[in-house]
Write a protein that holds these residues in place. Structure first.
Motif, PDB file in Angstrom:
ATOM      1  N   THR A  12       3.668  -3.590  -0.199  1.00 44.67           N
ATOM      2  CA  THR A  12       2.927  -2.488   0.436  1.00 44.67           C
ATOM      3  C   THR A  12       2.858  -1.294  -0.509  1.00 44.67           C
ATOM      4  OG1 THR A  12       3.618  -3.221   2.631  1.00 44.67           O
ATOM      5  CG2 THR A  12       2.840  -0.955   2.431  1.00 44.67           C
ATOM      6  N   LEU A  13       3.976  -0.983  -1.179  1.00 47.47           N
ATOM      7  CA  LEU A  13       3.983   0.094  -2.165  1.00 47.47           C
ATOM      8  C   LEU A  13       3.016  -0.212  -3.302  1.00 47.47           C
ATOM      9  CD1 LEU A  13       7.812   0.849  -2.319  1.00 47.47           C
ATOM     10  CD2 LEU A  13       6.025   2.451  -1.589  1.00 47.47           C
ATOM     11  N   CYS A  14       2.955  -1.479  -3.720  1.00 46.06           N
ATOM     12  CA  CYS A  14       2.028  -1.869  -4.785  1.00 46.06           C
ATOM     13  C   CYS A  14       0.576  -1.669  -4.354  1.00 46.06           C
ATOM     14  CB  CYS A  14       2.260  -3.331  -5.170  1.00 46.06           C
ATOM     15  SG  CYS A  14       3.796  -3.630  -6.055  1.00 46.06           S
ATOM     16  N   LEU A  15       0.269  -1.998  -3.077  1.00 43.79           N
ATOM     17  CA  LEU A  15      -1.103  -1.832  -2.592  1.00 43.79           C
ATOM     18  C   LEU A  15      -1.495  -0.352  -2.562  1.00 43.79           C
ATOM     19  CD1 LEU A  15      -3.531  -3.408  -1.483  1.00 43.79           C
ATOM     20  CD2 LEU A  15      -2.657  -2.974   0.818  1.00 43.79           C
ATOM     21  N   ILE A  16      -0.569   0.512  -2.120  1.00 47.71           N
ATOM     22  CA  ILE A  16      -0.853   1.948  -2.130  1.00 47.71           C
ATOM     23  C   ILE A  16      -1.073   2.415  -3.565  1.00 47.71           C
ATOM     24  CG2 ILE A  16       0.060   4.240  -1.586  1.00 47.71           C
ATOM     25  CD1 ILE A  16       1.662   2.916   0.676  1.00 47.71           C
ATOM     26  N   SER A  17      -0.283   1.869  -4.497  1.00 45.00           N
ATOM     27  CA  SER A  17      -0.446   2.212  -5.908  1.00 45.00           C
ATOM     28  C   SER A  17      -1.824   1.795  -6.422  1.00 45.00           C
ATOM     29  CB  SER A  17       0.651   1.545  -6.742  1.00 45.00           C
ATOM     30  OG  SER A  17       0.554   1.919  -8.099  1.00 45.00           O
ATOM     31  N   ILE A  53      -2.420  -7.629  -7.509  1.00 45.85           N
ATOM     32  CA  ILE A  53      -1.684  -7.315  -6.276  1.00 45.85           C
ATOM     33  C   ILE A  53      -2.286  -8.011  -5.059  1.00 45.85           C
ATOM     34  CG2 ILE A  53      -0.979  -5.460  -4.712  1.00 45.85           C
ATOM     35  CD1 ILE A  53       0.590  -5.641  -7.359  1.00 45.85           C
ATOM     36  N   PRO A  54      -3.633  -7.983  -4.846  1.00 51.10           N
ATOM     37  CA  PRO A  54      -4.174  -8.726  -3.690  1.00 51.10           C
ATOM     38  C   PRO A  54      -3.822 -10.211  -3.742  1.00 51.10           C
ATOM     39  CG  PRO A  54      -5.820  -7.203  -4.537  1.00 51.10           C
ATOM     40  CD  PRO A  54      -4.695  -7.209  -5.528  1.00 51.10           C
ATOM     41  N   LEU A  55      -3.802 -10.797  -4.972  1.00 51.01           N
ATOM     42  CA  LEU A  55      -3.439 -12.205  -5.104  1.00 51.01           C
ATOM     43  C   LEU A  55      -1.983 -12.429  -4.691  1.00 51.01           C
ATOM     44  CD1 LEU A  55      -4.117 -15.077  -5.982  1.00 51.01           C
ATOM     45  CD2 LEU A  55      -3.512 -14.420  -8.336  1.00 51.01           C
ATOM     46  N   LEU A  56      -1.084 -11.511  -5.107  1.00 51.17           N
ATOM     47  CA  LEU A  56       0.317 -11.621  -4.697  1.00 51.17           C
ATOM     48  C   LEU A  56       0.446 -11.505  -3.186  1.00 51.17           C
ATOM     49  CD1 LEU A  56       2.177  -9.510  -7.442  1.00 51.17           C
ATOM     50  CD2 LEU A  56       2.170 -11.994  -7.152  1.00 51.17           C
TER      51      LEU A  56
END
Length: 823
Positions: free
Chosen positions: A82-87, A173-176
């Motif tokens: 979730t933090l990665c998506l915000i990033s 990130i979307p793939l992860l």
């Protein structure tokens, strides 16, 4: 371990708590710069600060063993993703791939992230909640599959970008997220029948929504393309047929805005998304809507971007968004509105000043961050702009009246090339004007004032003062101060609840509200005079006068506001009836009526009526239509303009409702002998072979909504009325001469300058220095009323008054000189 004990155990995990706190911090990095109007150039700095925290959290998890398989890893890894998506979205502010998410899409992504985190605590939830979580997980799978597909072209660049502190990894990130969602599904969902059904139901739900949306999209595109490629009037532009015939709904609006406002599927450099290339065609925030993006893959609309903008103007009242711009205005907001008005009930008129402060949220005052404010003001019928001011260096500078061409050239030159202080107001069709103000620098506001002289609306025994409302920079947070001054003692005042009364002044303070009005009992008309340049202006009550009218043919101007009962009632008048269909006049049959009744509006071809003297046009009000200016390049427009030279006026009867912008302009140009009523009233006139007469001439104009006429005669005495009488007379007289009895351009400009009014040929402009006025050959006329003002009379001295003033000045100088000699 009980559910309660398990939940308490999980909450004691410090790494989980740190991650949840970092989510709040990351959201702060994303939202607070916009709320606090920080410099967009600092976006990458905010991203880097958040990115460093993200990497520190990753190390924290790795050292603590939270990235291993198991419950603890499941909880914290969902938080980390979730933090990665915000990033990702923080980085998107600097390197834009996705436009701003629509509300539903942003909420959906947030719910998907929360659901993934909640799976770390699934043991504490009851079975029904777990089933709902499985359904949401199916939706999450589709959402992250969409994001992954959009970023596939970016993965190559992302791989290279991994060399730069791993920043390029954001492309993956979307793939992860997609892989993690599959992992959750396979481990916790698919082995349970109920949860498996819920999971695939979530995927199926998304599939059904997409299928339904695509079906509606294709139907809308077919309708738009058919109307665009096969217009039913060869004299009109193709886009007009789309605006008139295409069903008005949310899908059609998105079809037309695809490529203008919404991102569509295309061959973008870094993704499968293509950013809208508007080239200043449509002024609205760019949006990312996955449903629009996916649907745009199916069938394209053939309507060109410029034509789509015109369709949106006519269908959805989007003219403010299609105004031609020299500079952006997307960071502007209206922060304060001050309304001051003088009302003369016995003259049935008012003068209103709107002082507006507009603020720029740009982070600094650099000239390249300058914003251009554009406002559209909606005036009561017969109203006219009579003053303009712009505050420059803290001082109010009043506008100067000149030709529209000179004002346009001066504004474009100063704003487009030199980036200095002007403001201009132009007349527009449909009782509107546009005001432009430049520059509005970052973190500062500009103040301007516009003055409008307008008639009061007569409703039975009441007079109604209508608020002058506007479209422009967002005013949802604006404060409004209102002061309404009656120049005579009003009787029976009805006002909104927030107004306070002190003698004859009504005031209110509060949030800006565009829709309000005051009313009082009509005291009757007083024939007070305003005298200037040897002429006197006064008001008299308007009474309909009937005159002979030999009608041989009735022409129906049919649109969706008509009813079959009205058609049959007119049919019973037993006159030949015709409608314009398929490029020719045809007998008005019920079948043709029902076909034309489907049209959103109508553009009655006035110029094709064969015999004006014996023709009657019956219409019904519809507030939607293109303006004459919208049709400027068409044969329809050219032939209509040529018909203005044809003598005589067409009889026009309105069955009810406000006239469309198209007919409203022609009515202002005095192309019609106009009246409104019902079929029963019309039947009486037809039996008598009469119709309301046109009583206007060079010495009288009719202000029908106010129930008065304004008259001009040779000097009848000393002024005891405001100069607004002369201004209203001049404006309506000029509009009267824009049609069949057209004045020369020089006569129109001379009349406009004398009364200081904005017309189709004249504009008010404020420039920074006198040198600017000299450079563009813009000069004030000494023998004019100048800008109107609150409590101002504005009278132009008569020749004998000039003589008295000169004698007075000479006497004053003589006494001053005599006193100096005595001393």
């Amino acid at each position: 371990m009980t559910n309660k004990q398990y939940f308490q155990f999980m909450l004691r995990d410090s790494r989980l708590w740190v991650g949840l706190i970092l989510i709040v911090v990351s959201l702060g990095f994303y939202y607070l710069p916009g709320i606090l109007h920080c410099n967009p150039n600092d976006n990458f700095g905010y991203f880097m600060m958040n990115y460093i925290l993200l990497q520190l959290y990753f190390i924290y998890l790795w050292v603590g063993g939270n990235l291993r398989r198991g419950r603890r890893g499941r909880n914290t890894f969902a938080v980390y993703l979730t933090l990665c998506l915000i990033s990702c979205f923080l980085l998107n502010k600097e390197f834009v791939i996705f436009a701003k998410s629509t509300d539903w899409w942003a909420v959906t992504l947030a719910v998907c992230c929360i659901n993934n985190i909640a799976y770390g605590f699934k043991e504490v939830f009851p079975p029904l909640v777990r089933t709902i979580m499985a359904f949401v997980l199916g939706i999450s799978t589709c959402c992250f599959l969409y994001l992954t597909f959009c970023l596939l072209p970016m993965c190559f660049y992302g791989g290279i970008g991994m060399l730069f502190f791993g920043i390029g990894g954001h492309a993956f990130i979307p793939l992860l997220f997609l892989i993690y969602t599959f992992t959750l599904a396979s481990k916790y969902v698919l082995f349970r029948k109920k949860h498996r059904y819920a999971y695939f139901s979530g995927i199926g739900f998304v599939g059904v929504v997409i299928a339904v949306y695509i079906t509606l999209w294709i139907n809308a595109v077919f309708a738009v393309n058919d109307a665009y490629l096969m217009p039913d009037n060869k004299d009109l532009p193709h886009w007009e047929n789309v605006a008139r015939k295409t069903p008005k709904n949310a899908i059609t609006e998105r079809v037309l805005k695809a490529g203008l406002v919404y991102q569509t599927a295309g061959d973008g450099d870094l993704s499968f998304l293509e950013m809208p290339r508007r080239r200043g065609i449509f002024d609205a925030e760019l949006l990312q809507d996955p449903l629009v993006t996916i649907a745009s893959l199916t069938r394209p609309s053939y309507v060109e971007e410029t034509d789509a903008a015109k369709v949106l103007s006519a269908m959805y009242d989007s003219r403010q968004e299609t105004q031609e711009r020299l500079w952006s205005g997307d960071k502007l907001s209206t922060i304060q509105v001050r309304t001051n008005a003088d009302i003369w009930p016995s003259l049935h008129m008012a003068y209103t000043e709107k002082t507006i402060n507009v603020f720029s949220a740009e982070p600094d005052a650099a000239s390249w961050n300058s914003q251009e404010a554009i406002y559209t003001f909606h005036l009561p019928e017969g109203g006219v702009v009579t003053s303009l001011s712009l505050w420059i260096n803290g001082k109010e500078e009043k506008g100067v009246l000149t030709t529209k061409e000179k004002a346009t050239e001066a504004y474009a030159t100063v704003v487009g090339r030199e980036m200095r202080d002007p403001s201009v107001v132009h007349w527009q069709e449909g009782n509107t004007v546009t005001v432009r103000v430049f520059p509005v620098l970052g973190q500062s506001s500009r103040q301007f004032k516009i003055g409008i002289t307008a008639p009061l609306l007569q409703q039975g025994k009441k007079l109604v003062y209508q608020n002058i409302w506007f479209q422009g920079p967002d005013a949802s947070e604006a404060r409004e101060d209102v002061n309404i001054n009656f120049q005579e003692d009003p009787v029976g005042v009805e006002m909104p609840g927030l107004f306070n009364r002190k003698t004859n002044t009504f005031s209110s303070v509060g949030p800006y509200d565009a829709d309000w009005q005051l009313s009082c009992i009509d005291p009757g008309v007083r024939t007070n005079l305003f005298t200037a340049n040897g002429r006197s202006f006064f008001v008299t009550p308007y009474q309909k006068e009937l005159a002979a009218a030999v009608v041989k043919t009735i022409y129906l101007d049919v649109n969706q506001s008509w009813t079959l009962a009205e058609f049959n009632a007119i049919k019973n008048l037993h006159y030949p009836m015709k409608v314009y269909a398929e490029n020719e006049w045809q007998p008005a049959t019920e079948e043709l009526f029902e076909s034309l009744q489907k049209d959103r509006y109508s553009l009655f071809p006035v110029y094709k009526v064969p015999e004006r003297a014996t023709s009657l046009v019956i219409t019904k009000g519809n507030v939607v239509s293109p303006t004459l200016n919208d049709l400027g390049d068409s044969k329809f427009y050219e032939d209509l303009q040529a018909s203005f030279k044809t003598p005589g006026k067409l009889l026009l009867f309105n069955l009810g409702g406000e006239l469309s912008p198209y007919l409203k302009t022609l009515k202002e140009y005095r192309l019609f002998r106009y009246t409104a009523g019902d079929v029963a009233e019309l039947k009486q006139w037809m039996a008598l072979k009469q119709f309301p007469a046109d009583i206007e001439n060079d010495h009288r104009v009719v202000i029908e909504p106010a129930g008065v006429t304004i008259n001009m005669e040779e000097n009848r005495g000393v002024s005891n009325a405001p100069d607004h009488l002369m201004r209203l007379f001049a404006y309506n007289h000029i509009m009267q001469k824009m049609g069949p009895q057209k004045m020369s351009d020089s006569e129109i400009i001379a009349a406009a300058k004398e009364s200081y009014i904005v017309t189709p040929a004249s504009s008010l402009i404020v420039l920074e220095t006198q040198k600017d006025y000299d450079r563009f050959n813009i000069h004030d006329d000494l023998n004019s009323l100048k800008n109107a003002s609150i409590h101002g009379k504005g009278a132009v001295p008569e020749p004998h008054e000039w003589a008295l003033i000169l004698i007075g000045v000479m006497c004053l100088l003589w006494f001053k000189k005599k006193r100096a000699v005595a001393i």
